[in-house]
Design a protein around this motif. Sequence first.
Motif, mmCIF file in Angstrom:
data_model
loop_
_atom_site.group_PDB
_atom_site.id
_atom_site.type_symbol
_atom_site.label_atom_id
_atom_site.label_comp_id
_atom_site.label_asym_id
_atom_site.label_seq_id
_atom_site.Cartn_x
_atom_site.Cartn_y
_atom_site.Cartn_z
ATOM 1 N N LEU A 170 25.674 33.025 25.257
ATOM 2 C CA LEU A 170 26.741 32.807 24.284
ATOM 3 C C LEU A 170 27.784 31.827 24.806
ATOM 4 O O LEU A 170 28.274 30.966 24.052
ATOM 5 C CB LEU A 170 27.406 34.139 23.921
ATOM 6 N N ASN A 171 28.142 31.918 26.080
ATOM 7 C CA ASN A 171 29.145 30.995 26.620
ATOM 8 C C ASN A 171 28.640 29.553 26.609
ATOM 9 O O ASN A 171 29.411 28.618 26.374
ATOM 10 C CB ASN A 171 29.562 31.405 28.031
ATOM 11 N N PHE B 21 34.606 35.979 32.384
ATOM 12 C CA PHE B 21 33.540 36.715 33.066
ATOM 13 C C PHE B 21 32.182 36.029 32.975
ATOM 14 O O PHE B 21 31.228 36.477 33.610
ATOM 15 C CB PHE B 21 33.422 38.154 32.528
ATOM 16 N N TYR B 22 32.091 34.940 32.211
ATOM 17 C CA TYR B 22 30.821 34.231 32.085
ATOM 18 C C TYR B 22 30.957 32.761 32.451
ATOM 19 O O TYR B 22 30.014 32.155 32.961
ATOM 20 C CB TYR B 22 30.273 34.384 30.656
ATOM 21 N N ASP B 23 32.091 32.155 32.179
ATOM 22 C CA ASP B 23 32.359 30.776 32.572
ATOM 23 C C ASP B 23 33.224 30.759 33.826
ATOM 24 O O ASP B 23 33.965 31.704 34.107
ATOM 25 C CB ASP B 23 33.135 30.038 31.471
ATOM 26 N N THR B 24 33.147 29.655 34.545
ATOM 27 C CA THR B 24 34.118 29.408 35.601
ATOM 28 C C THR B 24 35.447 29.078 34.928
ATOM 29 O O THR B 24 35.496 28.222 34.044
ATOM 30 C CB THR B 24 33.678 28.224 36.481
ATOM 31 N N PRO B 25 36.530 29.776 35.295
ATOM 32 C CA PRO B 25 37.824 29.502 34.651
ATOM 33 C C PRO B 25 38.211 28.032 34.724
ATOM 34 O O PRO B 25 38.014 27.367 35.750
ATOM 35 C CB PRO B 25 38.799 30.376 35.436
ATOM 36 N N ILE B 26 38.725 27.512 33.634
ATOM 37 C CA ILE B 26 39.173 26.124 33.552
ATOM 38 C C ILE B 26 40.685 26.152 33.357
ATOM 39 O O ILE B 26 41.169 26.416 32.248
ATOM 40 C CB ILE B 26 38.502 25.395 32.365
ATOM 41 N N TYR C 18 49.490 42.602 28.666
ATOM 42 C CA TYR C 18 49.863 44.003 28.866
ATOM 43 C C TYR C 18 49.377 44.913 27.747
ATOM 44 O O TYR C 18 49.277 44.514 26.586
ATOM 45 C CB TYR C 18 51.388 44.120 28.968
ATOM 46 N N PHE C 19 49.112 46.159 28.153
ATOM 47 C CA PHE C 19 48.899 47.261 27.222
ATOM 48 C C PHE C 19 50.009 48.260 27.531
ATOM 49 O O PHE C 19 49.907 49.058 28.453
ATOM 50 C CB PHE C 19 47.525 47.887 27.431
ATOM 51 N N GLY C 20 51.101 48.170 26.786
ATOM 52 C CA GLY C 20 52.280 48.963 27.131
ATOM 53 C C GLY C 20 52.833 48.507 28.469
ATOM 54 O O GLY C 20 53.106 47.319 28.669
ATOM 55 N N ASP C 21 52.961 49.438 29.414
ATOM 56 C CA ASP C 21 53.489 49.070 30.728
ATOM 57 C C ASP C 21 52.388 48.740 31.722
ATOM 58 O O ASP C 21 52.656 48.498 32.901
ATOM 59 C CB ASP C 21 54.371 50.204 31.284
ATOM 60 N N GLN C 22 51.131 48.689 31.251
ATOM 61 C CA GLN C 22 50.014 48.382 32.137
ATOM 62 C C GLN C 22 49.622 46.913 32.027
ATOM 63 O O GLN C 22 49.335 46.411 30.940
ATOM 64 C CB GLN C 22 48.812 49.261 31.799
ATOM 65 N N ASP C 23 49.609 46.241 33.160
ATOM 66 C CA ASP C 23 49.170 44.858 33.244
ATOM 67 C C ASP C 23 47.656 44.870 33.412
ATOM 68 O O ASP C 23 47.138 45.274 34.452
ATOM 69 C CB ASP C 23 49.851 44.185 34.443
ATOM 70 N N TYR C 24 46.929 44.442 32.376
ATOM 71 C CA TYR C 24 45.462 44.486 32.468
ATOM 72 C C TYR C 24 44.839 43.092 32.645
ATOM 73 O O TYR C 24 43.646 42.890 32.411
ATOM 74 C CB TYR C 24 44.859 45.221 31.262
ATOM 75 N N THR C 25 45.622 42.160 33.134
ATOM 76 C CA THR C 25 45.155 40.790 33.323
ATOM 77 C C THR C 25 43.901 40.724 34.179
ATOM 78 O O THR C 25 42.970 39.966 33.875
ATOM 79 C CB THR C 25 46.260 39.936 33.973
ATOM 80 N N ASN C 26 43.866 41.501 35.253
ATOM 81 C CA ASN C 26 42.767 41.401 36.214
ATOM 82 C C ASN C 26 41.759 42.542 36.093
ATOM 83 O O ASN C 26 40.925 42.715 36.992
ATOM 84 C CB ASN C 26 43.346 41.349 37.632
ATOM 85 N N TRP C 27 41.823 43.309 35.027
ATOM 86 C CA TRP C 27 40.845 44.381 34.838
ATOM 87 C C TRP C 27 39.469 43.790 34.533
ATOM 88 O O TRP C 27 39.287 43.050 33.556
ATOM 89 C CB TRP C 27 41.241 45.282 33.681
ATOM 90 N N ILE C 28 38.489 44.136 35.333
ATOM 91 C CA ILE C 28 37.110 43.704 35.068
ATOM 92 C C ILE C 28 36.578 44.418 33.824
ATOM 93 O O ILE C 28 35.710 43.893 33.113
ATOM 94 C CB ILE C 28 36.233 43.988 36.296
ATOM 95 N N ALA D 14 34.345 44.245 28.472
ATOM 96 C CA ALA D 14 33.798 44.929 27.297
ATOM 97 C C ALA D 14 34.057 44.155 26.013
ATOM 98 O O ALA D 14 33.363 44.345 25.006
ATOM 99 C CB ALA D 14 34.384 46.335 27.195
ATOM 100 N N ASP D 15 35.054 43.284 26.032
ATOM 101 C CA ASP D 15 35.351 42.426 24.879
ATOM 102 C C ASP D 15 34.547 41.151 25.054
ATOM 103 O O ASP D 15 34.894 40.289 25.856
ATOM 104 C CB ASP D 15 36.855 42.131 24.847
ATOM 105 N N TRP D 16 33.485 40.989 24.299
ATOM 106 C CA TRP D 16 32.547 39.886 24.498
ATOM 107 C C TRP D 16 32.493 39.009 23.251
ATOM 108 O O TRP D 16 33.395 38.193 23.043
ATOM 109 C CB TRP D 16 31.163 40.452 24.866
ATOM 110 N N ALA D 17 31.518 39.195 22.395
ATOM 111 C CA ALA D 17 31.402 38.322 21.223
ATOM 112 C C ALA D 17 32.490 38.574 20.186
ATOM 113 O O ALA D 17 32.771 37.707 19.363
ATOM 114 C CB ALA D 17 30.024 38.484 20.579
ATOM 115 N N GLY D 18 33.109 39.747 20.234
ATOM 116 C CA GLY D 18 34.210 40.024 19.317
ATOM 117 C C GLY D 18 35.526 39.482 19.814
ATOM 118 O O GLY D 18 36.562 39.654 19.176
ATOM 119 N N GLY D 19 35.506 38.809 20.944
ATOM 120 C CA GLY D 19 36.709 38.250 21.568
ATOM 121 C C GLY D 19 36.284 37.460 22.788
ATOM 122 O O GLY D 19 35.512 36.523 22.699
#
Length: 402
Positions: A233-234, A254-259, A271-281, A285-290
């Motif tokens: 897909l990427n 998670f599929y391309d080398t970051p540009i 963020y999700f509320g007070d949680q920083d999820y920037t680096n969550w692997i 789970a969000d793939w073709a829908g995002g």
Amino acid sequence: MNRKNRIAGWMLIGCCIGLVWVACDKKSTDPAPKTNEELQEQFQTLLNNVVVNDNAIHSAVLMVEAPLRNLSWKGAAGLADPGANLAMDPDDQFRTASIGKMTCATLAMALVEAGQIGLDDSIHLYLPDSIMNGLHVFQGQDYSERITIRQLLSHTSGLPDYVEDGDANANGLPDFLELLMAQPNEFWTPEETIAYAKEHLTPFSQPGQGFHYSDTNYQLLGLILQNVTTKALNVLYRESLFSPLGMNYTYMEFYDTPIPGIAGRSLSHVYFGDQDYTNWISASADWAGGGLASTTGDLTRFLRAFVSDGIFQNSQTKAQMMSWGSTGITGVYYGFGMVRVNFEELGLPGAGEIYGHDGFPQSFMYYWPGQNVTIAGTLNQAVPEKFDALAVVASVILLLQD
């Protein structure tokens, strides 16, 4: 506001009136048309007030392109990385989340246009038994082979949303999101998310019997695109959309080398509320829908190409994507990977309507046909306290109205 509640949030835009009020200065009451300089100042004030007045929002970016006014503006407010005290830049990248449904739907419709798939084809023609078995069992009957590509695109398959359906402990937080938070270092494949939906959730209706927003639809669609084209897909994104449209700073996480959008800088923190999820692997789970990281500039390029018939060979293909169906919410309609919001029906006379999509962290990419305006950006916060994506979009529209 979680993503399921965001559907209801498509109609909760009353706060935009107050947002406009704080964005305008005394000159806005002058009957004379606003100059571009005044508008640019008000757009920046709008962003500043979003960050200052909502404690949950750490950063925001916005790009407004209005060719009829000879206006193209982008701005930022807040901190891209609060831990490093790094100011947000207008060209910083961000997670676009469900905006990716419109880009994914665009890829699918290009295959429809080329005759490689049909909208009313059963999805079992393109998916293995491991995916299809037990996919849609409703009230004791298996409807899996009755699901069509059209139904995936329009969220009318009846399938549950693996992300936000299910709350076994009734704590208001969807079970799958709790799982992502509890296991942030877990990588998810699209097949695993579909398996989760089959094991833990039940369909909402027979296929074709109504609208139910579900990321599961787009995971399935992404797998179909890969199977039909024999391309990841990427890779398909890069070859079919990103490179042809000059979206040079958009990539699939998670599929391309970051540009990097800016040399030496990475994805702005989300963020999700007070949680920083920037680096969550687990965000994998969000793939073709995002699944995409992008910039306001690249999103504007895509949207401008879309509205000006610069993507498909036949304008009727775009028209098919804009076959609007009811979501059950006044003023809000859904096509193929696209949301249409009629502000008139939501109590904002003169604002007209917009179409495009928004995403989980209050990302947004919308077109306002009333004045040929594109509006793109993010608030980088899934659960803001006061302001959401549509409040900002509606505020921009009201500011543009003389």
